[in-house]
Structure formats: C-alpha cells, structure tokens
Design a protein around this motif. Sequence first.
Motif, PDB file in Angstrom:
ATOM      1  N   HIS A 116      -5.102   0.061  -7.973  1.00  0.00           N
ATOM      2  CA  HIS A 116      -4.067   0.945  -7.446  1.00  0.00           C
ATOM      3  C   HIS A 116      -4.418   1.525  -6.086  1.00  0.00           C
ATOM      4  O   HIS A 116      -5.585   1.652  -5.719  1.00  0.00           O
ATOM      5  CB  HIS A 116      -3.802   2.092  -8.432  1.00  0.00           C
ATOM      6  CG  HIS A 116      -3.268   1.648  -9.741  1.00  0.00           C
ATOM      7  ND1 HIS A 116      -4.082   1.408 -10.834  1.00  0.00           N
ATOM      8  CD2 HIS A 116      -1.994   1.377 -10.133  1.00  0.00           C
ATOM      9  CE1 HIS A 116      -3.334   0.999 -11.851  1.00  0.00           C
ATOM     10  NE2 HIS A 116      -2.077   0.985 -11.457  1.00  0.00           N
ATOM     11  N   ASP A 117      -3.365   1.892  -5.379  1.00  0.00           N
ATOM     12  CA  ASP A 117      -3.433   2.647  -4.141  1.00  0.00           C
ATOM     13  C   ASP A 117      -2.439   3.789  -4.349  1.00  0.00           C
ATOM     14  O   ASP A 117      -1.219   3.568  -4.303  1.00  0.00           O
ATOM     15  CB  ASP A 117      -3.025   1.746  -2.971  1.00  0.00           C
ATOM     16  CG  ASP A 117      -3.383   2.326  -1.616  1.00  0.00           C
ATOM     17  OD1 ASP A 117      -4.577   2.554  -1.365  1.00  0.00           O
ATOM     18  OD2 ASP A 117      -2.461   2.542  -0.789  1.00  0.00           O
ATOM     19  N   SER A 171     -10.376   1.822  -5.978  1.00  0.00           N
ATOM     20  CA  SER A 171      -9.971   1.301  -7.275  1.00  0.00           C
ATOM     21  C   SER A 171     -10.721   0.018  -7.609  1.00  0.00           C
ATOM     22  O   SER A 171     -11.182  -0.178  -8.745  1.00  0.00           O
ATOM     23  CB  SER A 171      -8.457   1.055  -7.274  1.00  0.00           C
ATOM     24  OG  SER A 171      -7.994   0.601  -8.522  1.00  0.00           O
ATOM     25  N   SER A 188       0.850  -1.189   0.000  1.00  0.00           N
ATOM     26  CA  SER A 188       0.000   0.000   0.000  1.00  0.00           C
ATOM     27  C   SER A 188       0.879   1.229   0.000  1.00  0.00           C
ATOM     28  O   SER A 188       2.073   1.163   0.326  1.00  0.00           O
ATOM     29  CB  SER A 188      -0.939   0.011   1.211  1.00  0.00           C
ATOM     30  OG  SER A 188      -0.247   0.411   2.377  1.00  0.00           O
ATOM     31  N   SER A 202      -8.668  -7.183  -1.131  1.00  0.00           N
ATOM     32  CA  SER A 202      -8.826  -5.905  -0.431  1.00  0.00           C
ATOM     33  C   SER A 202      -8.085  -5.910   0.900  1.00  0.00           C
ATOM     34  O   SER A 202      -8.183  -6.882   1.664  1.00  0.00           O
ATOM     35  CB  SER A 202     -10.307  -5.612  -0.179  1.00  0.00           C
ATOM     36  OG  SER A 202     -10.461  -4.511   0.702  1.00  0.00           O
ATOM     37  N   GLU A 243      -3.721   8.439   5.105  1.00  0.00           N
ATOM     38  CA  GLU A 243      -4.668   7.500   4.489  1.00  0.00           C
ATOM     39  C   GLU A 243      -6.059   8.113   4.397  1.00  0.00           C
ATOM     40  O   GLU A 243      -6.784   7.906   3.416  1.00  0.00           O
ATOM     41  CB  GLU A 243      -4.700   6.195   5.288  1.00  0.00           C
ATOM     42  CG  GLU A 243      -5.419   5.078   4.577  1.00  0.00           C
ATOM     43  CD  GLU A 243      -4.831   3.714   4.874  1.00  0.00           C
ATOM     44  OE1 GLU A 243      -5.272   2.751   4.225  1.00  0.00           O
ATOM     45  OE2 GLU A 243      -3.951   3.609   5.736  1.00  0.00           O
ATOM     46  N   THR A 302      -7.658   5.011  -3.166  1.00  0.00           N
ATOM     47  CA  THR A 302      -7.332   3.888  -2.295  1.00  0.00           C
ATOM     48  C   THR A 302      -7.598   2.580  -3.032  1.00  0.00           C
ATOM     49  O   THR A 302      -8.291   2.555  -4.059  1.00  0.00           O
ATOM     50  CB  THR A 302      -8.166   3.920  -1.004  1.00  0.00           C
ATOM     51  OG1 THR A 302      -9.544   3.687  -1.344  1.00  0.00           O
ATOM     52  CG2 THR A 302      -8.027   5.261  -0.291  1.00  0.00           C
ATOM     53  N   THR A 303      -7.061   1.501  -2.493  1.00  0.00           N
ATOM     54  CA  THR A 303      -7.276   0.189  -3.118  1.00  0.00           C
ATOM     55  C   THR A 303      -8.761  -0.124  -3.240  1.00  0.00           C
ATOM     56  O   THR A 303      -9.231  -0.576  -4.288  1.00  0.00           O
ATOM     57  CB  THR A 303      -6.568  -0.904  -2.304  1.00  0.00           C
ATOM     58  OG1 THR A 303      -5.162  -0.667  -2.319  1.00  0.00           O
ATOM     59  CG2 THR A 303      -6.847  -2.285  -2.883  1.00  0.00           C
ATOM     60  N   GLU A 328      -8.518   9.057   0.826  1.00  0.00           N
ATOM     61  CA  GLU A 328      -9.894   8.644   0.570  1.00  0.00           C
ATOM     62  C   GLU A 328     -10.754   9.777   0.004  1.00  0.00           C
ATOM     63  O   GLU A 328     -11.734   9.515  -0.691  1.00  0.00           O
ATOM     64  CB  GLU A 328     -10.515   8.107   1.867  1.00  0.00           C
ATOM     65  CG  GLU A 328      -9.896   6.794   2.335  1.00  0.00           C
ATOM     66  CD  GLU A 328     -10.482   6.323   3.653  1.00  0.00           C
ATOM     67  OE1 GLU A 328     -11.306   7.082   4.237  1.00  0.00           O
ATOM     68  OE2 GLU A 328     -10.147   5.213   4.103  1.00  0.00           O
TER      69      GLU A 328
END
Length: 388
Positions: free
Chosen positions: A314-315, A353, A266, A372, A336, A349-350, A340
Amino acid sequence: MSQPIFPPGFPSGTLTPVRHAARVEEPISSLPERTPSLEQIVRIAHEQGHSDVHLGVGEAPRYRDRGEMLSTDWPLSTHQVFQGWLREILSPQQIDDFNRSKEFDGSHAFPFVRVRINLLDSLRGPAMVLRLIPQTILTLEQLQLPKVLQDLSSKPKGLVLVTGPTGSGKSTTLAAMIDWINRHQKRHILTIEDPVEFVHSSQQSLIRHRELGIHTLKFHNALKAALREDPDVILVGEIRDRETLSTALEASQTGHLVFGTLHTNSAVKTVERVLGLFAPEDQESVRRSLSESLLGVISQGLIRTTDGKRAAYHDILINSEACKDYIQRGALDEVEEIMERSGFDGMITTNQSLLKLLENDRIEASDALAVSPRPNELDQALRGRGGV
C-alpha cells in the motif's frame, strides 16, 4: 501445478504458463466442434481458484492464475462456438449492442459465481474476458489490511479514494470496507457500479446496489440522484470524469461518506490526477474543496509471495492537518515527505510497505524492486539492513 477436473465430454487438457501468445496455425473450419459450455469453463476457473477467463475466436480458452496466463490444449474457438457462449450470458439486445459498438461491459451470475464481463473486437474476431468475483466477501481482518482502513470506514462523512492498476484488488478492498460498515453501523449504503461486483446482504445497514446501463444510464446522473435518496454512504465504482468527481466532492461535503476508485499508482499521483481533471482557473477552489473533503487515499498493488500466492502492498495518504495545508497550496512534494514520517497517523509509502513484507520473508527482494516506484531508494534501504 494441479490439473483441472474436466466435465464429461471435455477434450482433456493440461495447463501451462504462457509467455507468448500462440499463432493460429490451422483454419478455424477444420477445428473440432465439441467444445465445453461457457458455464463449464467458468466452473473450472472457480474450482481451481483462477481469477480470469480469456476466450476469443481463433483462440483456445485460457485462464489467469495469480498474475500468470495459463494455456489449455482445448480446440480453437470458432465464431459459432463463441456466439453460443455469448447467448449463455447475454440477452439478444446486449449482443446487438456489442455488435454495434464493438465493446461491452456487464456482469452475469452463474449458480456458483458472479463474473464481470468485458467484450471486445479484435483482428481475429470477437473476444471476451471474464473476471470471477468471489461470492464470499472477505473482512478487513481476513485480508490483513491496515487498521487505518477501518478508521476511515467509521468516519461519518468525507471522501475516500481507493486506487491502483487493473487487477490490484481495489474492488476486494472496497468490499471489505463496505462490509465493515454493514456489520457495525446502522446506515444506508448506496453503490453505483459498472457492473455491480460484490453483492452485499443488508445487516446492520441497508444496502442498495445500482448498475450502470441497467438501473441508471450515467454515473453522474445516479450520483446526483443519490443525494435525494437519503444515503449515509455512497460507493462510486469508478470516478471517470470531472462531473462525477465534482458531484462526489459535493456529496462528501454535505454529510455523506463517499468511496470511489481511480486508476493511479500512488496516493500523491491520485491527488494530482484529481486536480488535473479541472481547468487551471478552477485549481484554487478545487484544491480548497479537496483539502476539506478528502479523508484519505489508499493506493494498492499486488505482489507475488514466496509461497506462490499474492499479497497487497500500500501507499496510504491520510489527510492530516499538515497535508490539508499542502494540498490547498498545491505543494504535493511536501505531502509525500509527510507520508514517509507519519506512520502514527496510519500513513505508509509503497517502499515502507514493501520493506515490511520483506522483513516478514513474505516476498523476494527482486520482486519488490521490480514494483517499487523508487527502486534505488528501496535498494539502499535493503543494503542498509543487509537485505541485498
């Protein structure tokens, strides 16, 4: 699943997905001696679009295709056959080096494809993994990568980190970013890799490739030397230690655009990993240096799509003014939260995405939940949208 085209003299075989490694049931000495050359094995992988070739003493050749291992019913490989394969791609000195160290990393160019070589010793005997490197470098547009990657590639200086587990497409993404610079900007690009993977031809930019073990002995040494070689852009294949990272930060602070890779899952964990390479007494100065130099972190993974292919998720952290302040203070949980709600800056963020891929019906919800980092949060989002 389509069957491979076997060169003349091959034992015919079928490819099937593998769930467990097969045991060796018969002594190696009793196996058939007629086996394909390494070039023939790799050619099949190239023609079938497989990503990796797995070979070893006491094992039948195997391929990896879109994340799954495929077996063949070719004969188990003898020590003599394996040594013959090594002689196709390595010099006597390189074979001696492997026999002494029991490990080896390198590359080889067949007429039709380049491969990255990893050799290892194991309980059954020596083995190798060959990763096929496409000769065609796909563009950012062809890969459908986020536009913010082009924005990062256009920056005059700073540090860009591309991260993810092995096989997540980091090299492909980096190659596309270097390709964009090469086609659109008049710059001097220097790559330091172990081994060199994608080979670029100079276009608008001048590109020089250096390979660890052939053109330089250490990443750190090559990177320090690079500062005296008039580069505009430096690609470091992998940032492995504090020395290399320190020099990369120095280069990014002295007018160079520096790209590097790390094995993290991440964007925020990448920042944690970078800071973790330094002693506690150095943390304050390193946080300040990183906050000033970092342009962005692109953490990437691959997930199976509904049509049997794979797509990237992606992250992405872009080092905005707010992020700089939090990085300097070490408040990474706040970073983080900023990611968002900062899609307008190119951040994602993952889970966001993955949700985009789900909305476009490109992936299954079960697969998204499996990869996730916060499956409960993703599950709630899916339920809120009626997706589960």
